[in-house]
Design a protein around this motif. Structure first.
Motif, PDB file in Angstrom:
ATOM      1  N   PHE A  35      32.174  43.000  33.937  1.00  0.00           N
ATOM      2  CA  PHE A  35      32.665  43.170  35.310  1.00  0.00           C
ATOM      3  C   PHE A  35      33.884  44.082  35.363  1.00  0.00           C
ATOM      4  CE2 PHE A  35      35.170  41.583  38.997  1.00  0.00           C
ATOM      5  CZ  PHE A  35      34.274  41.913  39.998  1.00  0.00           C
ATOM      6  N   ALA A  36      34.846  43.861  34.481  1.00  0.00           N
ATOM      7  CA  ALA A  36      36.069  44.672  34.525  1.00  0.00           C
ATOM      8  C   ALA A  36      36.830  44.524  33.221  1.00  0.00           C
ATOM      9  CB  ALA A  36      36.951  44.237  35.688  1.00  0.00           C
ATOM     10  N   ARG A  37      37.706  45.477  32.993  1.00  0.00           N
ATOM     11  CA  ARG A  37      38.649  45.406  31.876  1.00  0.00           C
ATOM     12  C   ARG A  37      39.991  45.887  32.411  1.00  0.00           C
ATOM     13  NH1 ARG A  37      38.694  48.697  26.118  1.00  0.00           N
ATOM     14  NH2 ARG A  37      40.527  47.625  25.290  1.00  0.00           N
ATOM     15  N   TRP A  38      40.975  45.021  32.313  1.00  0.00           N
ATOM     16  CA  TRP A  38      42.327  45.327  32.795  1.00  0.00           C
ATOM     17  C   TRP A  38      43.286  45.353  31.625  1.00  0.00           C
ATOM     18  CZ3 TRP A  38      44.353  45.762  37.899  1.00  0.00           C
ATOM     19  CH2 TRP A  38      43.381  45.704  38.910  1.00  0.00           C
ATOM     20  N   CYS A  39      44.102  46.377  31.605  1.00  0.00           N
ATOM     21  CA  CYS A  39      45.110  46.525  30.559  1.00  0.00           C
ATOM     22  C   CYS A  39      46.392  47.108  31.164  1.00  0.00           C
ATOM     23  CB  CYS A  39      44.579  47.417  29.441  1.00  0.00           C
ATOM     24  SG  CYS A  39      45.673  47.492  28.015  1.00  0.00           S
ATOM     25  N   PRO A  40      47.140  46.286  31.921  1.00  0.00           N
ATOM     26  CA  PRO A  40      48.401  46.783  32.476  1.00  0.00           C
ATOM     27  C   PRO A  40      49.374  47.107  31.354  1.00  0.00           C
ATOM     28  CG  PRO A  40      47.703  44.774  33.573  1.00  0.00           C
ATOM     29  CD  PRO A  40      46.829  44.941  32.362  1.00  0.00           C
ATOM     30  N   ARG A  41      49.898  48.302  31.387  1.00  0.00           N
ATOM     31  CA  ARG A  41      50.880  48.731  30.385  1.00  0.00           C
ATOM     32  C   ARG A  41      52.057  49.365  31.094  1.00  0.00           C
ATOM     33  NH1 ARG A  41      46.665  52.316  27.385  1.00  0.00           N
ATOM     34  NH2 ARG A  41      45.281  50.698  26.645  1.00  0.00           N
ATOM     35  N   PHE A  96      48.410  40.756  40.430  1.00  0.00           N
ATOM     36  CA  PHE A  96      47.716  41.939  40.933  1.00  0.00           C
ATOM     37  C   PHE A  96      46.265  42.050  40.442  1.00  0.00           C
ATOM     38  CE2 PHE A  96      46.792  46.539  40.664  1.00  0.00           C
ATOM     39  CZ  PHE A  96      46.946  46.911  41.994  1.00  0.00           C
ATOM     40  N   PRO A  97      45.992  41.971  39.130  1.00  0.00           N
ATOM     41  CA  PRO A  97      44.588  42.083  38.692  1.00  0.00           C
ATOM     42  C   PRO A  97      43.703  40.955  39.232  1.00  0.00           C
ATOM     43  CG  PRO A  97      46.069  42.417  36.846  1.00  0.00           C
ATOM     44  CD  PRO A  97      46.902  41.911  37.988  1.00  0.00           C
ATOM     45  N   THR A  98      44.232  39.752  39.290  1.00  0.00           N
ATOM     46  CA  THR A  98      43.449  38.614  39.791  1.00  0.00           C
ATOM     47  C   THR A  98      43.103  38.816  41.252  1.00  0.00           C
ATOM     48  OG1 THR A  98      44.541  37.148  38.212  1.00  0.00           O
ATOM     49  CG2 THR A  98      43.415  36.111  40.087  1.00  0.00           C
ATOM     50  N   ARG A  99      44.074  39.243  42.062  1.00  0.00           N
ATOM     51  CA  ARG A  99      43.814  39.473  43.491  1.00  0.00           C
ATOM     52  C   ARG A  99      42.755  40.562  43.659  1.00  0.00           C
ATOM     53  NH1 ARG A  99      45.385  38.440  48.556  1.00  0.00           N
ATOM     54  NH2 ARG A  99      47.035  37.028  47.920  1.00  0.00           N
ATOM     55  N   ARG A 100      42.863  41.647  42.913  1.00  0.00           N
ATOM     56  CA  ARG A 100      41.881  42.732  43.050  1.00  0.00           C
ATOM     57  C   ARG A 100      40.484  42.229  42.669  1.00  0.00           C
ATOM     58  NH1 ARG A 100      46.334  44.350  44.691  1.00  0.00           N
ATOM     59  NH2 ARG A 100      45.370  43.201  46.378  1.00  0.00           N
ATOM     60  N   ASN A 101      40.367  41.459  41.582  1.00  0.00           N
ATOM     61  CA  ASN A 101      39.057  40.937  41.175  1.00  0.00           C
ATOM     62  C   ASN A 101      38.502  39.972  42.213  1.00  0.00           C
ATOM     63  OD1 ASN A 101      38.622  42.388  38.798  1.00  0.00           O
ATOM     64  ND2 ASN A 101      39.788  40.935  37.575  1.00  0.00           N
ATOM     65  N   ARG A 124      35.362  50.569  33.098  1.00  0.00           N
ATOM     66  CA  ARG A 124      36.365  51.457  32.508  1.00  0.00           C
ATOM     67  C   ARG A 124      37.665  50.662  32.469  1.00  0.00           C
ATOM     68  NH1 ARG A 124      35.486  55.426  36.818  1.00  0.00           N
ATOM     69  NH2 ARG A 124      37.739  55.447  37.023  1.00  0.00           N
ATOM     70  N   THR A 125      38.482  50.911  31.495  1.00  0.00           N
ATOM     71  CA  THR A 125      39.752  50.199  31.397  1.00  0.00           C
ATOM     72  C   THR A 125      40.627  50.550  32.588  1.00  0.00           C
ATOM     73  OG1 THR A 125      39.608  50.236  29.002  1.00  0.00           O
ATOM     74  CG2 THR A 125      41.768  49.750  29.954  1.00  0.00           C
ATOM     75  N   ILE A 126      41.084  49.531  33.292  1.00  0.00           N
ATOM     76  CA  ILE A 126      41.949  49.718  34.458  1.00  0.00           C
ATOM     77  C   ILE A 126      43.394  49.559  34.007  1.00  0.00           C
ATOM     78  CG2 ILE A 126      42.586  48.850  36.742  1.00  0.00           C
ATOM     79  CD1 ILE A 126      39.664  47.786  36.943  1.00  0.00           C
ATOM     80  N   ARG A 136      56.020  54.592  50.216  1.00  0.00           N
ATOM     81  CA  ARG A 136      56.618  53.509  49.426  1.00  0.00           C
ATOM     82  C   ARG A 136      55.934  53.422  48.071  1.00  0.00           C
ATOM     83  NH1 ARG A 136      56.240  48.223  52.887  1.00  0.00           N
ATOM     84  NH2 ARG A 136      57.309  47.462  51.046  1.00  0.00           N
ATOM     85  N   PRO A 137      56.666  52.943  47.038  1.00  0.00           N
ATOM     86  CA  PRO A 137      56.013  52.750  45.749  1.00  0.00           C
ATOM     87  C   PRO A 137      54.973  51.625  45.835  1.00  0.00           C
ATOM     88  CG  PRO A 137      58.368  52.197  45.631  1.00  0.00           C
ATOM     89  CD  PRO A 137      58.069  52.609  47.031  1.00  0.00           C
ATOM     90  N   ALA A 138      53.862  51.821  45.148  1.00  0.00           N
ATOM     91  CA  ALA A 138      52.789  50.818  45.160  1.00  0.00           C
ATOM     92  C   ALA A 138      52.095  50.819  43.805  1.00  0.00           C
ATOM     93  CB  ALA A 138      51.784  51.138  46.258  1.00  0.00           C
ATOM     94  N   LEU A 139      51.579  49.652  43.419  1.00  0.00           N
ATOM     95  CA  LEU A 139      50.695  49.576  42.264  1.00  0.00           C
ATOM     96  C   LEU A 139      49.331  50.068  42.717  1.00  0.00           C
ATOM     97  CD1 LEU A 139      51.410  46.148  40.515  1.00  0.00           C
ATOM     98  CD2 LEU A 139      51.741  48.434  39.585  1.00  0.00           C
ATOM     99  N   THR A 140      48.724  50.934  41.925  1.00  0.00           N
ATOM    100  CA  THR A 140      47.436  51.503  42.312  1.00  0.00           C
ATOM    101  C   THR A 140      46.439  51.424  41.162  1.00  0.00           C
ATOM    102  OG1 THR A 140      48.001  53.730  41.571  1.00  0.00           O
ATOM    103  CG2 THR A 140      48.604  53.156  43.835  1.00  0.00           C
ATOM    104  N   ILE A 141      45.171  51.441  41.544  1.00  0.00           N
ATOM    105  CA  ILE A 141      44.077  51.539  40.571  1.00  0.00           C
ATOM    106  C   ILE A 141      43.123  52.618  41.080  1.00  0.00           C
ATOM    107  CG2 ILE A 141      44.297  49.158  39.777  1.00  0.00           C
ATOM    108  CD1 ILE A 141      41.822  48.479  41.516  1.00  0.00           C
ATOM    109  N   PRO A 142      42.258  53.157  40.223  1.00  0.00           N
ATOM    110  CA  PRO A 142      41.289  54.165  40.679  1.00  0.00           C
ATOM    111  C   PRO A 142      40.424  53.620  41.816  1.00  0.00           C
ATOM    112  CG  PRO A 142      41.356  54.097  38.294  1.00  0.00           C
ATOM    113  CD  PRO A 142      42.166  52.927  38.775  1.00  0.00           C
ATOM    114  N   ASP A 143      39.990  54.518  42.686  1.00  0.00           N
ATOM    115  CA  ASP A 143      39.230  54.079  43.858  1.00  0.00           C
ATOM    116  C   ASP A 143      37.711  54.149  43.688  1.00  0.00           C
ATOM    117  OD1 ASP A 143      38.777  56.792  43.953  1.00  0.00           O
ATOM    118  OD2 ASP A 143      39.792  57.117  45.865  1.00  0.00           O
TER     119      ASP A 143
END
Length: 152
Positions: A35-41, A96-101, A124-126, A136-143
């Motif tokens: 389903f997804a792969r998240w790797c916040p760095r 953030f990753p949990t809310r997006r999923n 793809r690794t997010i 404003r600054p925001a956390l973003t992921i690919p669309d």
């Protein structure tokens, strides 16, 4: 054996294989849908992880689970829509990753729909990035990964 007993054996051994073999159990890896792969760095200094998420049809959800008091402190079955509503009311805390999923899963009325979406969006690794949205600054992921909301 209960899930707690199996978890204790896996923790002690450091690997899953022997605990399954003793019981004559195997894993049905074909039942897992990537389903997804998240790797916040680099976003925070205290929450660095590389986590893969899978879908699995558990039917009624009647499985043997227990709180392990490390990653989870309470367990319950809930729909993605209801989890988001509870989070919006402050009853659940989601990162953030949990809310997006959850938002992605809340789009679907069935496992089949969620599976079709997952299969239409190869994993793809997010790696969330900080970008400017509406000045404003925001956390973003690919669309293009199947998520209805791509920034916060």
């Amino acid at each position: 054996a209960t899930a707690a007993e199996l978890r204790a054996e896996v923790t002690a051994a450091g690997t899953l294989g022997p605990a399954l073999a003793v019981r004559g159990l195997t894993l049905d890896l074909d039942a897992l849908v990537p389903f997804a792969r998240w790797c916040p760095r680099g976003i925070t200094s205290h929450r660095i992880f590389d986590t893969r998420f899978y879908l699995a049809d558990l039917g009624t959800g009647a499985v043997d689970v227990a709180v392990d008091a490390t990653e989870n402190t309470r367990l319950f079955w809930i729909s993605a829509r209801d989890a988001l509503a509870r989070a919006d009311r402050g009853e659940l805390s989601v990162i953030f990753p949990t809310r997006r999923n959850l938002e992605r899963l809340a789009q679907f009325a069935s496992f089949a729909e969620a599976r079709a979406n997952a299969e239409a969006h190869p994993v793809r690794t997010i790696i969330p990035q900080v970008a400017t949205r509406a000045g404003r600054p925001a956390l973003t992921i690919p669309d293009d990964l199947g998520y209805p909301v791509t920034y916060e």
